[in-house]
Design a protein around this motif. Sequence first.
Motif, short mmCIF file in Angstrom:
data_model
loop_
_atom_site.label_atom_id
_atom_site.label_comp_id
_atom_site.label_asym_id
_atom_site.label_seq_id
_atom_site.Cartn_x
_atom_site.Cartn_y
_atom_site.Cartn_z
N HIS A 85 0.93 8.44 9.11
CA HIS A 85 1.08 6.99 9.29
C HIS A 85 0.92 6.57 10.74
N TYR A 117 0.86 -1.19 0.00
CA TYR A 117 0.00 0.00 0.00
C TYR A 117 0.89 1.23 0.00
N THR A 177 -6.48 10.89 -2.54
CA THR A 177 -7.16 11.69 -1.53
C THR A 177 -7.93 12.81 -2.22
N HIS A 217 3.96 -0.88 3.65
CA HIS A 217 3.25 0.39 3.53
C HIS A 217 4.32 1.49 3.35
N GLU A 269 -2.83 6.46 11.12
CA GLU A 269 -3.38 5.31 10.39
C GLU A 269 -3.16 4.04 11.21
N SER A 310 -7.09 0.20 2.74
CA SER A 310 -6.05 -0.84 2.71
C SER A 310 -6.61 -2.15 3.28
N GLU A 343 -9.16 7.21 5.54
CA GLU A 343 -9.34 6.60 4.20
C GLU A 343 -8.31 5.49 3.95
N CYS A 344 -7.05 5.76 4.34
CA CYS A 344 -6.00 4.77 4.05
C CYS A 344 -6.21 3.50 4.88
N CYS A 370 0.70 5.46 -0.07
CA CYS A 370 -0.21 6.60 0.05
C CYS A 370 -0.11 7.46 -1.22
N ASN A 406 -4.19 5.01 -2.84
CA ASN A 406 -5.39 5.85 -2.68
C ASN A 406 -5.23 7.16 -3.42
N HIS A 439 -6.87 10.70 7.65
CA HIS A 439 -6.15 9.44 7.86
C HIS A 439 -7.02 8.19 7.68
#
Length: 464
Positions: free
Chosen positions: A248, A27, A69, A237, A251, A226, A221-222, A29, A67, A219
Amino acid sequence: MSFKIFNTLSREKEVFEPINPKKVGLYTCGPTVYNYAHIGNLRTYIFEDVLKRVLNYNNYQVKHVMNITDVGHLTGDRDMGEDKIEKESKKENKTAWEIAEFYTEKFKEDLTSLNIIYPDIFCKATNNIKEQIEMIEVLEKKDFTYRTSDGIYFDTSKIKDYTKLSHQKIDALKEGARVEINIEKRNATDFVLWKFSSKDIKRQMEWESPWGVGFPGWHIECSAMSVKYLGEQFDIHCGGVDFINLHHTNELAQTEATTGKIPWVKYWMHGEFLNLKDGEKMAKSTGNFLTIQSEFLDKDIDPLVYRFATYSLHYRRQMEWSDEIVTSAINSYQNLLAKIKNLGKEKGIINQNFKNKFLSEINDDLNMPKALAVLQEVLKSQLSNKDKLATILDFDKVLGLELDKIKNETETEIIPEEIKKLVKERETARLEKNWTKSDELRKKINSLGYEIRDTNSGSKISKI
Ligand code: AMP
Ligand code: ZN
């Protein structure tokens, strides 16, 4: 041969051992799409692309998710300020949706011009609101949240090791978090999960939720996406170093609190910054930045020169931008292409000794400067030209420098810019599986007297 990577979590180089042998979850960002990506951002995406290519070279199958954003990233880092996309929409007099769409397309064009392989899944925050709400509901049930007048917040004091990724002392972190004061927060490090729409200003992007109309914090959304696409635990990540302390860390806190499965991510990798002269920060928010368009396309320089330039330093070292870097990268890249052209067109066999040497450098936490040195050794070696060519083109699976394109140099030199632009547009359409658009573009290219061939290393153009 083992693959070693520097894990931000342990602050050590570790031997990579995926959760499922041969199948890696990755994953990375993605961008906040309110402006063009700058070449600093793109340094991080190049490093992540090299990582993916190295995994593939080591015969791992990679599932890569990125993702986009397109909501919820505020101008202030600490849950204050305006939504960056809505703010830009007023400035450009377009809808927030148009802004997000436009800059997402531009970002994809940048990836294409840098020969960055697209992720298997691009996912937009606005397409995954339900998943984000569901995650916040779980956090609420588990008592990790509280409500203030402007949103639902995550209570970081409920996490024992909130700073395990950043390795910061909690006091230093609290100091940093005090930049924007919100007296309703229980702890300076708490962060918003769901923000309520303000009563005074009508938002364009907002949704119903169990807590009222609003939008997700940046934060969440990730974490939600994921887990949706890679499962509750996955391998790697990545992002730039600026994400370690805040994005992070948050997250990580909220995902492990939701699933209870630790570790959420086995390896965290972070790329160092590209700065302007004298360490000055490049920032999308202030407009103080350089792009692929401004520094390369507008000057008729191949953007792959930038990709090549980033290999002169290890990804964990800061890079400072200068005209000399570009000049030297143009020369070295052209030199390299010329030497490869002199090898002829016939491919022999890949030399295993050099392959192993190359592998040991890339497998040592992506040591690209040394990997390039191995390439130079191949060129200087006693191998036959055809074996040199085969070996170097094999390295190019990792380097992504289109080292075989020199073969078409005479053709490409006389291809007009207009045709090159249409070909790029068509490549983007194909990557998006927009076959109608790609067909239309092919016809247009044909009508202008050129034909296009699709090969593994991209589209090749020639005069009809
Ligand atoms: P953003 O679109 O600002 O959310 O950032 C996209 C990616 O670029 C993230 O992984 C950031 O960590 C990274 N990034 C931001 N600025 C730089 C920079 N100057 N150099 C390298 N990476 C950066
Ligand atoms: Zn993220």
